[in-house]
Write a protein that holds these residues in place. Sequence first.
Motif, short mmCIF file in Angstrom:
data_model
loop_
_atom_site.label_atom_id
_atom_site.label_comp_id
_atom_site.label_asym_id
_atom_site.label_seq_id
_atom_site.Cartn_x
_atom_site.Cartn_y
_atom_site.Cartn_z
N GLU A 1 19.09 35.63 21.30
CA GLU A 1 19.64 36.53 22.31
C GLU A 1 19.82 37.94 21.79
OE1 GLU A 1 22.38 33.57 25.01
OE2 GLU A 1 23.25 34.36 23.16
N ARG B 1 29.01 35.15 27.57
CA ARG B 1 27.79 35.30 28.33
C ARG B 1 28.14 35.09 29.79
NH1 ARG B 1 22.83 31.84 26.22
NH2 ARG B 1 23.56 30.17 27.54
N ASN C 1 12.32 37.38 19.74
CA ASN C 1 13.61 38.07 19.73
C ASN C 1 13.67 39.01 18.53
OD1 ASN C 1 16.31 38.68 20.46
ND2 ASN C 1 17.12 37.00 19.19
N TYR D 1 17.79 36.27 26.78
CA TYR D 1 17.59 35.05 26.01
C TYR D 1 16.09 34.75 25.94
CZ TYR D 1 17.72 30.08 24.78
OH TYR D 1 17.52 28.87 24.19
#
Length: 252
Positions: free
Chosen positions: A78, A3, A51, A27
């Motif tokens: 994520e 990341r 998500n 995120y």
Amino acid sequence: MARGKKIYEGKAKTLYEGPEPGTLIQYFKDDATAFNAEKKAIVDGKGVLNNRLSEFFMEGLNSIGVPNHFIKRLNMREQLIRQCEIVPLEVIVRNYAAGSMSKRLGIEEGTQLPRPIIEFSYKDDDLGDPLVPEEYIIAFGWASQQEMDDIVALALRVNDYLSGVMYGVGIKLIDFKIEIGRVFEGDFMRLIVADEISPDSCRLWDIESGQKLDKDVFRRDLGNLTDAYTEVARRLGVLPTNGPAAANSVIN
Ligand SMILES: Nc1ncnc2c1ncn2[C@@H]1O[C@H](COP(=O)(O)OP(=O)(O)OP(=O)(O)O)[C@@H](O)[C@H]1O
Ligand SMILES: [Mg+2]
């Protein structure tokens, strides 16, 4: 997956540099905000649900040829997305009156509109995302006329898809908001659906009972937001076994 550095921290999501140029990692946080962040809370498990739900809707859109930023989910909170240049508009599609439209026009919430109505607000938190006519958008250069035509066409396709999927699980799609981004491919520019599609950005009412299954539960203190979102996810088969509590214990 590696990341990169933090690029932007918003109210509900944080963006990081992705592994390849032109990609980002999105995120999903548990933060809930309403009324331009005047009302705030942490809602355990919301980020995990959004998500998954955004993945579900973006993949569905992709499968019917509606281009969007989703590449793949990385973990519970994520997802890898295509970086785009966000058009500074909230594109709102309404099938039934609710919220600000009901207030402004005195139309009872839940009244079916004669046809889907699209409206735009200018993305500026300091101004409270004001509603703007298309003429402002063109005149101030936030989007071109051609782009506006394409945005309307995209928004209507998203509306047809989402309305159908929701209807199939006994939910009425009252309205929703999307954001659109530009991606550049050689000399060409394309518009794609970006940001997120989740119960944070839709109004969803149970067809039978009228029960609200979206962020209005938080805005109006109608009960437990995670329960409402979990119900949407359960009906769509997005979280077949584990609830958000289970998900949360795996990663946080
Ligand atoms: N594919 C993408 N490429 C670049 N930016 C994106 C993409 N998808 C979403 N964004 C931007 O990422 C941010 C997501 O964070 P969040 O939704 O939490 O922001 P926010 O607090 O609502 O702020 P904003 O007023 O900018 O929407 C938003 O600014 C959104 O416009
Ligand atoms: Mg946002």
